[in-house]
Design a protein around this motif. Structure first.
Motif, short mmCIF file in Angstrom:
data_model
loop_
_atom_site.label_atom_id
_atom_site.label_comp_id
_atom_site.label_asym_id
_atom_site.label_seq_id
_atom_site.Cartn_x
_atom_site.Cartn_y
_atom_site.Cartn_z
N ALA A 168 -3.58 10.76 -2.67
CA ALA A 168 -4.07 9.53 -3.30
C ALA A 168 -3.55 8.31 -2.55
CB ALA A 168 -3.64 9.47 -4.76
N THR A 169 -4.28 7.21 -2.65
CA THR A 169 -3.89 5.95 -2.02
C THR A 169 -3.92 4.83 -3.05
OG1 THR A 169 -6.16 5.46 -1.33
CG2 THR A 169 -4.76 6.66 0.23
N PHE A 170 -3.05 3.87 -2.85
CA PHE A 170 -2.98 2.69 -3.72
C PHE A 170 -2.73 1.47 -2.84
CE2 PHE A 170 -0.31 -0.49 -5.76
CZ PHE A 170 -1.05 -0.80 -6.88
N SER A 171 -3.42 0.39 -3.12
CA SER A 171 -3.20 -0.85 -2.37
C SER A 171 -3.36 -2.03 -3.31
CB SER A 171 -4.19 -0.97 -1.21
OG SER A 171 -5.52 -1.03 -1.68
N MET A 172 -2.51 -3.01 -3.10
CA MET A 172 -2.53 -4.24 -3.88
C MET A 172 -2.40 -5.42 -2.92
SD MET A 172 -0.59 -6.92 -5.21
CE MET A 172 1.10 -6.35 -5.22
N SER A 173 -3.29 -6.39 -3.05
CA SER A 173 -3.27 -7.57 -2.19
C SER A 173 -3.21 -8.81 -3.08
CB SER A 173 -4.51 -7.61 -1.30
OG SER A 173 -4.51 -8.77 -0.50
N LEU A 174 -2.32 -9.72 -2.71
CA LEU A 174 -2.14 -10.94 -3.49
C LEU A 174 -2.17 -12.14 -2.56
CD1 LEU A 174 -1.35 -12.44 -6.13
CD2 LEU A 174 1.04 -11.99 -5.55
N GLN A 175 -3.08 -13.04 -2.83
CA GLN A 175 -3.19 -14.29 -2.08
C GLN A 175 -2.58 -15.41 -2.93
OE1 GLN A 175 -4.20 -14.51 1.01
NE2 GLN A 175 -4.97 -12.41 1.19
N SER A 199 0.84 -1.19 0.00
CA SER A 199 0.00 0.00 0.00
C SER A 199 0.88 1.24 0.00
CB SER A 199 -0.94 0.02 1.21
OG SER A 199 -0.20 0.08 2.42
N TYR A 200 0.38 2.27 -0.66
CA TYR A 200 1.10 3.55 -0.74
C TYR A 200 0.11 4.67 -0.49
CZ TYR A 200 3.37 7.68 -2.66
OH TYR A 200 3.88 8.94 -2.81
N ARG A 201 0.57 5.69 0.24
CA ARG A 201 -0.26 6.85 0.53
C ARG A 201 0.53 8.12 0.25
NH1 ARG A 201 -1.45 9.77 5.53
NH2 ARG A 201 -0.02 8.34 6.62
N ASN A 241 -7.56 4.88 -4.37
CA ASN A 241 -8.42 5.78 -3.59
C ASN A 241 -9.63 5.03 -3.03
OD1 ASN A 241 -6.67 7.85 -4.20
ND2 ASN A 241 -7.90 8.63 -5.90
N ASN A 242 -9.33 3.82 -2.52
CA ASN A 242 -10.34 2.96 -1.88
C ASN A 242 -11.41 2.47 -2.85
OD1 ASN A 242 -9.12 3.28 0.69
ND2 ASN A 242 -10.21 5.22 0.99
N GLN A 243 -11.17 2.59 -4.15
CA GLN A 243 -12.09 2.10 -5.16
C GLN A 243 -11.47 0.88 -5.86
OE1 GLN A 243 -15.19 3.28 -5.59
NE2 GLN A 243 -14.81 4.81 -3.98
N PRO A 244 -12.19 -0.25 -5.92
CA PRO A 244 -11.63 -1.45 -6.57
C PRO A 244 -11.42 -1.21 -8.06
CG PRO A 244 -13.95 -1.78 -6.06
CD PRO A 244 -13.56 -0.48 -5.42
#
Length: 441
Positions: free
Chosen positions: A278-285, A218-220, A313-316
């Motif tokens: 702005a925010t960015f997040s990436m999740s990998l299972q 995640s980045y902010r 920005n919290n939007q998928p």
């Protein structure tokens, strides 16, 4: 009364034994730390002012100085702390050499102060000269072609203060959890959280190939986007809203030619990432991916794309992994434009363009697709402060030629870093003694 005296003597004896034990523990830890720092020499000279030792499993170094070999300046770290098993800290150097790491470890590096105008970064910048063309992220940013260290310094990133926090835990079931937080004050925050299996302890990392189970990044934004947008708007002589609109149009037009298969959603998501805060997040299972897939890159990419989620920005975001990889690769490639011949009137208009304000890389011009090749250009001495980090070429009134990298401009004196036989050396030059000043831009 005798009982009171006896208890007092026992208490005093226990206190002396505790102080002696702490003194021995402190001496052992300090000796271990000093030996570890000694091993880094001569490539890195490290020293500290104060060492704090907590017998419950924490050591702290205050005001740490790091000096690289051959560099006149160094780095200052306000505080470094390490929390772990007290026995591990007592035998840090021997156990670390054998790869015997504890089941839990917490490292904090606070107040890592960096001067991006120091000769080390100026020298590295010369070795990593950007290719011809324009970086896609710099489209519409006036004459700026790349967001390299020189451009970042002109945006205000002359000095930086970083904090790093690392937590490592090895719970049961042969798992390893790593959490990393990197914070650059006033610019951004990065968090990486990963979990691996097939690890029987942290010491097994050197002998066993772990398998990734989960990865989260995640980045902010904490100020970088606002600085960049204002900087590029000033370079182009437009408002921030006009710059962002022009940048989006230029990027979309270029991508439509370079990769027409990419959907427009990539440009929209990219534009959202350039918004302030702005925010960015990436999740990998990755749990459940077959071992055969890790040996086949195409199959691995397909399997991971089905287990990956991205939010801006919290939007998928519904982005395919293959297209995302193509987009990221394209953003690293320079954009090549054909240079159209300039009419005489256009050349005059360019020379009459508004001058740059203090702290700006170069005079702002109207957005244009025509790119001029870099070369040494005449630059008035009062504008040299805008080109710190650029190669310069000076000619003094005595006929002497000074050539190097502009380090600083302080009053009536400029400092230039020149390469010598064993590294770099800085030389002060009085502006009044300069007959001609040129900047490579």
């Amino acid at each position: 009364m005798r009982i009171v005296k006896l208890l007092s003597r026992i208490f005093l004896l226990l206190l002396l034994l505790a102080l002696a034990a702490y003194a021995g523990y402190y001496y052992q830890v300090k000796s271990s730390v000093d030996r570890q720092l000694q091993q880094w020499r001569p490539f890195l000279d490290a020293s500290y002012d104060v060492l704090y030792v907590n017998p419950l499993g924490e050591i702290s170094l205050n005001t740490v100085s790091l000096n690289l070999m051959g560099q006149p300046g160094g780095f200052i770290i306000d505080r470094i702390s390490l929390k772990s098993d007290p026995l591990f800290l007592l035998q840090f150097d021997s156990r670390s050499r054998r790869g015997e790491w504890p089941d839990s470890l917490a490292l904090a590096v606070e107040g890592f102060n960096v001067d991006f105008s120091m000769p080390l970064f100026l020298m590295l910048e010369q070795f990593t000269q950007s290719a011809e063309g324009v970086q896609p992220a710099a489209l519409g940013c006036g004459r700026v072609r790349h967001f390299d260290m020189s451009a970042l310094r002109m945006m205000g990133m002359r000095q930086g203060r970083f904090d790093f926090y690392l937590n490592a835990r090895s719970p049961a079931n042969a798992q390893l959890n790593l959490e990393l937080l990197a914070l650059m004050h006033g610019w951004g925050e990065l968090v990486i959280d990963l979990e691996m299996q097939n690890v029987t302890g942290m010491q097994a990392l050197a002998n066993v190939a772990p398998q990734l189970r989960r990865l989260a990044v995640s980045y902010r934004d904490m100020g970088y986007n606002q600085r960049k947008n204002q900087f590029c708007a000033m370079q182009s002589g437009v408002t921030v809203a006009e710059y962002r609109s022009e940048h989006q149009v230029l990027l979309r037009d270029w991508l439509s030619e370079a990769a027409p298969e990419l959907p427009d959603s990539f440009v929209v998501a990219y534009d959202q990432l350039n918004e302030p805060n702005a925010t960015f997040s990436m999740s990998l299972q990755a749990e459940g991916v077959s071992p055969q897939s890790w040996m086949d890159p195409e199959q691995l990419l397909l399997d991971l794309s089905q287990r990956m989620t991205i939010h801006v920005n919290n939007q998928p975001q519904l982005l395919e992994a293959e297209q995302l990889g193509l987009f990221m690769a394209l953003m690293q490639q320079p954009v090549q434009f054909e240079v159209e011949p300039m009419e005489e009137s256009d050349a005059v208009a360019t020379l009459d363009a508004p001058r740059s304000m203090p702290g700006v890389a170069s005079p702002p011009v109207q957005p244009s697709r025509a790119i001029e090749p870099r070369r040494y250009r005449h630059t008035p001495p009062d504008e040299l402060v805008n080109y710190i980090g650029h190669p310069v070429r000076f000619f003094t009134s005595f006929g002497k030629r000074v050539e190097g990298v502009l380090v600083s401009v302080e009053g009536t004196t400029v400092r230039v870093a020149e390469r010598v036989q064993h590294g770099t050396a800085q030389y002060p030059v009085e502006i009044e003694a300069l007959q001609a000043t040129e900047v490579y831009r």
